[in-house]
Design an enzyme around this catalytic site. Structure first.
Site, short mmCIF file in Angstrom:
data_model
loop_
_atom_site.label_atom_id
_atom_site.label_comp_id
_atom_site.label_asym_id
_atom_site.label_seq_id
_atom_site.Cartn_x
_atom_site.Cartn_y
_atom_site.Cartn_z
N LYS A 54 0.83 -1.21 0.00
CA LYS A 54 0.00 0.00 0.00
C LYS A 54 0.87 1.27 0.00
O LYS A 54 0.63 2.21 -0.76
CB LYS A 54 -0.93 -0.02 1.22
N CYS A 63 -3.17 11.12 2.01
CA CYS A 63 -2.56 9.84 1.62
C CYS A 63 -1.19 10.05 0.99
O CYS A 63 -0.16 9.71 1.55
CB CYS A 63 -3.47 9.13 0.64
#
Ligand code: SAJ
Length: 406
Positions: A201, A255
């Protein structure tokens, strides 16, 4: 029953999606106001397709509570910020959530972490909490990591169609978690171990950060030597193996501007391109300020209060302002004691900064120069209204002649 912990940008759509695909779901958040808002039938942020999904989930009985539930399946989607000084993950919300789960969960429960974390987080923070609570992981409590991958602005679609990763200690648990996501996810669901899932991720978001940094660095190089970066990228991208991204005023959001720091913090001396990319992207708000300054000098505009910033969110057609390039720019201006610049964003309804407007017309009346920082659909549709203004377009969306770009 599935207890989804954290009802923010990721937890809420995930809970709604699970519920509307036949799962019994209770969404839990420690913010009582947020829970009340959901219980009175209102979503808490704007996102395409979210209201329809919300209605569908409410119709089949999704429940919202501030209390953790006793159940055998938990999905945790709480924030994972980074410590600005050490650059390392700040795991406090994850830790808090898992501690609360341990107080109520029965033996045999599975805890799935969706929040983005640095590699090793489950081992370092979560497993010890479980063991300290008197459970044995892998026997009494099962752990899994299924990092979210959805992009704000297209979350509902991507929840359904993106491939996913499920990392677990044990293949059987990975398969069990996979089955739950497969209730709504039509993309491939890859199973692996937890550490690989954690790292994958972070690698994905870092890849994008590095690629954006390349575009931003090109913008600076081209500006320094009077070349058209957009034309150059357009032509370069005709090569079958080249896909340069778009330069912009910087990288915001919770993010891409955060996750690469986990690698920089954990692997000092090794994460070199990653660090350089972060620095380039973080330098863009200041670069835009320099452009504003140069254009003001060139056009003879000397009153900063006649300059207007269009856009406060971190990108187009979302209401999220976290780490937004506009906020980074305003911070930068404060350092130079500059004030008076005007700001408008159709997606930000409450006052978050000084000199903020809520009406596009009033904003335009009060400025001579417009700096386009976010390419919201609104400005694309109302571009004609900018005619006659000095325009700095940092997103290359303006269709009017004689504009300035990065
Ligand atoms: N940006 C540019 N130029 C570009 C693309 C983006 O300047 O060519 C800027 C945007 O304006 C924004 C920032 O970068 O400020 C990040 O926006 P984004 O649309 O690239 O990504 P996010 O942060 O909204 O969502 C990302 C996604 N990750 C990847 O695409 C690898 C999403 O799939 C993740 O789920 C999400 O991070 C997350 O939550 O981790």
């Amino acid at each position: 029953m599935i207890n989804v912990i954290g009802l923010g940008y990721i937890g809420l759509p995930t809970a709604l999606m699970l519920a509307s695909h036949g799962m019994e779901v209770v969404g839990t958040d420690y913010n009582k106001e947020l829970v009340t808002q959901l219980n009175t039938g209102h979503t808490t942020f704007e996102e395409r397709g979210l209201d329809e999904l919300f209605k569908a989930a409410v119709n089949v009985g999704i429940k919202f509570s501030h209390e953790y539930q006793k159940t055998d399946m938990y999905i945790v989607a709480v924030p994972t910020p980074y410590d600005k000084r050490s650059k390392k993950l700040d795991a406090r919300y994850v830790v808090m959530a898992v501690k609360e789960i341990m107080k109520v969960c029965p033996k045999g429960a599975t805890v799935v972490l969706e929040s983005t974390v640095s590699p090793g987080t489950v081992e370092k923070y979560i497993r010890p909490i479980v063991e300290k609570s008197g459970f044995v992981t892998g026997r009494d409590i099962h752990l899994a990591h299924a990092p979210e991958r959805i992009i704000p602005g297209n979350m509902v679609y991507e929840l359904k169609h993106n491939a996913r990763t499920v990392g677990a200690d044990d293949v059987k648990i990975a398969e069990k978690v996979k089955k739950i996501y497969a209730s709504f996810c039509e993309g491939e669901i890859v199973t692996t171990d937890i550490r690989t899932a954690e790292m994958t991720k972070v690698v994905e978001n870092t890849f994008r950060d590095i690629n954006i940094a390349y575009a931003n660095e090109l913008a600076k190089i081209c500006r320094s030597d009077n070349m058209d970066v957009y034309e150059i990228i357009r032509i370069a991208n005709k090569h079958p193996r080249v896909n340069v991204l778009s330069p912009g005023p910087g990288v915001g959001g919770h993010c891409i501007s955060v996750d690469p720091w986990f690698l920089v913090g954990d692997y000092p001396g090794l994460a070199n391109i990653i660090l350089a990319a972060r620095k380039i992207n973080d330098s863009m708000p200041e670069f835009v300020l320099e452009r504003i300054h140069d254009i003001m000098r060139e056009t003879g505009l000397n009153d900063v209060s006649r300059v207007g910033l269009y856009g406060l969110t971190y990108k187009e057609d979302v209401d999220d302002i976290r780490e937004s390039p506009t906020l980074q720019m305003l911070d930068c201006m404060k350092k130079h004691l500059a004030s008076g610049i005007k700001i408008y964003d159709p997606w930000v309804k409450r006052d978050v900064v000084a000199n903020q407007y809520h009406e596009f017309e009033a904003f335009l009346r009060d400025v001579d120069m417009v700096v386009i920082l976010v390419g919201h659909s609104e400005i694309r549709e109302k571009m004609e209204m900018l005619r006659g203004k000095i325009i700095l377009d940092t997103r290359k969306i303006c269709t009017l002649p004689n504009i300035y770009t990065l």
